[in-house]
Design a protein around this motif. Structure first.
Motif, PDB file in Angstrom:
ATOM      1  N   CYS A  82      47.143  51.468  85.668  1.00 20.79           N
ATOM      2  CA  CYS A  82      47.201  50.430  84.636  1.00 20.79           C
ATOM      3  C   CYS A  82      46.233  50.705  83.484  1.00 20.79           C
ATOM      4  CB  CYS A  82      46.908  49.063  85.254  1.00 20.79           C
ATOM      5  SG  CYS A  82      48.187  48.498  86.416  1.00 20.79           S
ATOM      6  N   GLY A  83      45.556  51.857  83.540  1.00 15.96           N
ATOM      7  CA  GLY A  83      44.658  52.253  82.455  1.00 15.96           C
ATOM      8  C   GLY A  83      43.367  51.475  82.396  1.00 15.96           C
TER       9      GLY A  83
ATOM     10  N   TYR B 208      34.992  57.622  87.406  1.00 15.64           N
ATOM     11  CA  TYR B 208      34.590  56.222  87.500  1.00 15.64           C
ATOM     12  C   TYR B 208      33.117  56.059  87.140  1.00 15.64           C
ATOM     13  CZ  TYR B 208      32.558  57.828  91.915  1.00 15.64           C
ATOM     14  OH  TYR B 208      31.826  58.516  92.869  1.00 15.64           O
ATOM     15  N   LEU B 209      32.744  54.824  86.779  1.00 17.43           N
ATOM     16  CA  LEU B 209      31.336  54.504  86.555  1.00 17.43           C
ATOM     17  C   LEU B 209      30.673  54.364  87.924  1.00 17.43           C
ATOM     18  CD1 LEU B 209      32.954  52.872  84.078  1.00 17.43           C
ATOM     19  CD2 LEU B 209      30.644  52.043  83.639  1.00 17.43           C
ATOM     20  N   PRO B 210      29.662  55.184  88.210  1.00 19.04           N
ATOM     21  CA  PRO B 210      29.016  55.102  89.526  1.00 19.04           C
ATOM     22  C   PRO B 210      27.847  54.118  89.533  1.00 19.04           C
ATOM     23  CG  PRO B 210      28.199  57.012  88.342  1.00 19.04           C
ATOM     24  CD  PRO B 210      29.186  56.334  87.420  1.00 19.04           C
ATOM     25  N   ALA B 211      27.665  53.463  90.679  1.00 15.89           N
ATOM     26  CA  ALA B 211      26.527  52.556  90.856  1.00 15.89           C
ATOM     27  C   ALA B 211      26.108  52.601  92.317  1.00 15.89           C
ATOM     28  CB  ALA B 211      26.893  51.140  90.455  1.00 15.89           C
TER      29      ALA B 211
ATOM     30  N   ALA C 194      40.043  56.601  79.359  1.00 17.63           N
ATOM     31  CA  ALA C 194      40.720  57.907  79.294  1.00 17.63           C
ATOM     32  C   ALA C 194      40.706  58.599  80.650  1.00 17.63           C
ATOM     33  CB  ALA C 194      40.034  58.788  78.238  1.00 17.63           C
ATOM     34  N   GLN C 195      39.596  58.464  81.374  1.00 14.62           N
ATOM     35  CA  GLN C 195      39.517  59.053  82.714  1.00 14.62           C
ATOM     36  C   GLN C 195      40.518  58.396  83.662  1.00 14.62           C
ATOM     37  OE1 GLN C 195      38.095  61.643  83.747  1.00 14.62           O
ATOM     38  NE2 GLN C 195      36.474  62.118  82.292  1.00 14.62           N
ATOM     39  N   ALA C 196      40.702  57.092  83.516  1.00 14.28           N
ATOM     40  CA  ALA C 196      41.674  56.384  84.351  1.00 14.28           C
ATOM     41  C   ALA C 196      43.075  56.936  84.120  1.00 14.28           C
ATOM     42  CB  ALA C 196      41.633  54.886  84.046  1.00 14.28           C
ATOM     43  N   LYS C 197      43.429  57.144  82.872  1.00  9.59           N
ATOM     44  CA  LYS C 197      44.760  57.659  82.547  1.00  9.59           C
ATOM     45  C   LYS C 197      44.948  59.079  83.084  1.00  9.59           C
ATOM     46  CE  LYS C 197      45.240  54.771  78.423  1.00  9.59           C
ATOM     47  NZ  LYS C 197      45.306  54.741  76.937  1.00  9.59           N
ATOM     48  N   ALA C 198      43.904  59.892  82.987  1.00 10.57           N
ATOM     49  CA  ALA C 198      43.988  61.265  83.498  1.00 10.57           C
ATOM     50  C   ALA C 198      44.140  61.276  85.014  1.00 10.57           C
ATOM     51  CB  ALA C 198      42.741  62.054  83.086  1.00 10.57           C
TER      52      ALA C 198
ATOM     53  N   TYR D 136      47.214  62.717  87.609  1.00 11.10           N
ATOM     54  CA  TYR D 136      46.964  63.658  88.706  1.00 11.10           C
ATOM     55  C   TYR D 136      47.469  63.102  90.033  1.00 11.10           C
ATOM     56  CZ  TYR D 136      44.586  67.002  91.701  1.00 11.10           C
ATOM     57  OH  TYR D 136      44.321  67.980  92.646  1.00 11.10           O
ATOM     58  N   TYR D 137      47.247  61.810  90.262  1.00 12.29           N
ATOM     59  CA  TYR D 137      47.684  61.187  91.509  1.00 12.29           C
ATOM     60  C   TYR D 137      49.001  60.435  91.301  1.00 12.29           C
ATOM     61  CZ  TYR D 137      43.150  62.453  93.380  1.00 12.29           C
ATOM     62  OH  TYR D 137      42.050  63.174  93.809  1.00 12.29           O
TER      63      TYR D 137
END
Length: 348
Positions: free
Chosen positions: A263-264, A283-286, A311-315, A319-320
């Motif tokens: 869903c971006g 993802y943003l790590p915490a 942008a990382q979500a879309k990439a 891939y998956y």
């Protein structure tokens, strides 16, 4: 055609990732390979492959019959991951955990959705050579980003204030999912809108049930618990979110993260080592609730900081994707059927 019999009760309990993964795989096979694989569900007649998605005792009692064909087991959990999900009294817990491993050991081949589980299975005496890594996936026919005007209309329909920053999380309400941290973040950030979709899929057996029931009943005004909702409705919540947050302490490869990617939506996760081999840098790590708060405050103050993570979500979604995983599953099932045929010829 290769006969594949799926053995599953995954969709009987709503709101769990096992059911989502099973539903996705069934859809993939029906859409891509209707003339290659003859797929049936809970059918005890002869087959080339028997793929076990859940560990029901009735499946275990019949899996040793020769007509089952090649036995494939899907590993969605290990005893240590169950301990943060279900509250099972001693000594029943010990018996159940031993049964889980016995079920896996009865398989000819196991499939894991995260490679980090291969050495853990080896610790239980299951050779790595009998374990295959195939990641989860999400169909982009079912999960996708809405146009901006549709998102605005949906926010209004859900009673979300214009301009509100929305943090969305989902999954069963249980200790392992880190729901306590989600509640704490809502309490300490009253100007942010928090939504958690999910509930007590296993009722009072849920780890921490009593405490979480009280927390839900007394949730702060800026936090909504939707309860268990249909998976197709979940897409609406991803699309009204500015940030997807899953604070779980233990996971395999959560379907919810893939749904958010599709869903971006930018994703923030507790930085578990098991994510590093599958979605590292996506993802943003915490490390803990304090770091989650710091990350959240940074992106609320500067929403443009979320652009790279969108942008990382879309990439990651590409891939998956179902299309890429379709080829992997076809190759896997074809190879397993051939192995089963060779085994039958040697034993005849």
């Amino acid at each position: 055609m290769i006969k594949i019999h799926m053995f599953s009760s995954a969709t009987k309990v709503a709101g769990q990732g096992v059911g989502s993964a099973y539903t996705e795989l069934m859809g993939l096979l029906q859409r891509h390979f209707p003339e290659t694989f003859d797929v049936r569900v809970n059918d005890y007649s002869a087959s080339d492959i028997s793929h076990y998605h859940t560990i029901d005792p009735q499946f275990f009692l019949t899996m040793h019959e020769k007509k089952r064909g090649r036995r494939i087991g899907y590993v969605h959990f290990l005893p240590e991951t169950l301990k943060g999900s279900l509250s099972i009294p001693w000594p029943a817990d010990d018996v159940f955990y031993k049964y889980v491993i016995a079920f896996y050991k009865a398989m000819d081949q196991l499939v894991v959705v995260n490679p980090s589980f291969i050495p853990k299975l080896a610790d239980y005496g299951i050779p790595a050579s009998t374990v295959e890594y195939i990641p989860n996936f999400v169909s982009q026919q079912d999960f996708y980003a809405y146009p901006a005007d549709q998102k605005r209309s949906l926010r209004s329909a859900l009673g979300i204030a214009p301009g509100a920053f929305v943090v969305f999380g989902n999954g069963q309400v249980q200790e392992r999912k880190g729901v306590r941290d989600f509640i704490t973040l809502a309490q300490t950030h009253p100007d942010v809108t928090f939504i958690w979709a999910g509930g007590f899929s296993f009722g009072r057996l849920t780890d921490g049930y009593s405490d979480f029931k009280k927390a839900i009943d007394n949730a702060p005004k800026n936090l909504t618990f939707t309860g268990i909702i249909p998976r197709e409705k979940m897409r609406d919540y991803y699309n009204v979110a500015d940030l997807f947050l899953l604070p779980s302490y233990d996971e395999l490869f959560p379907m919810s993260v893939l749904e958010a990617f599709a869903c971006g939506v930018p994703v923030m996760l507790r930085d578990l080592s098991l994510y590093h081999s599958i979605i590292n840098n996506r993802y943003l790590p915490a490390a803990d609730e304090r770091e989650m708060a710091a990350q959240l405050e940074r992106v609320v103050a500067d929403p443009a900081a979320l652009a790279p993570w969108r942008a990382q979500a879309k990439a990651a979604a590409q891939y998956y994707s179902e299309d890429r995983l379709a080829g992997i599953w076809a190759k896997f099932y074809t190879a397993q059927a051939a192995l089963g045929q060779r085994t039958r010829r040697r034993s005849s």
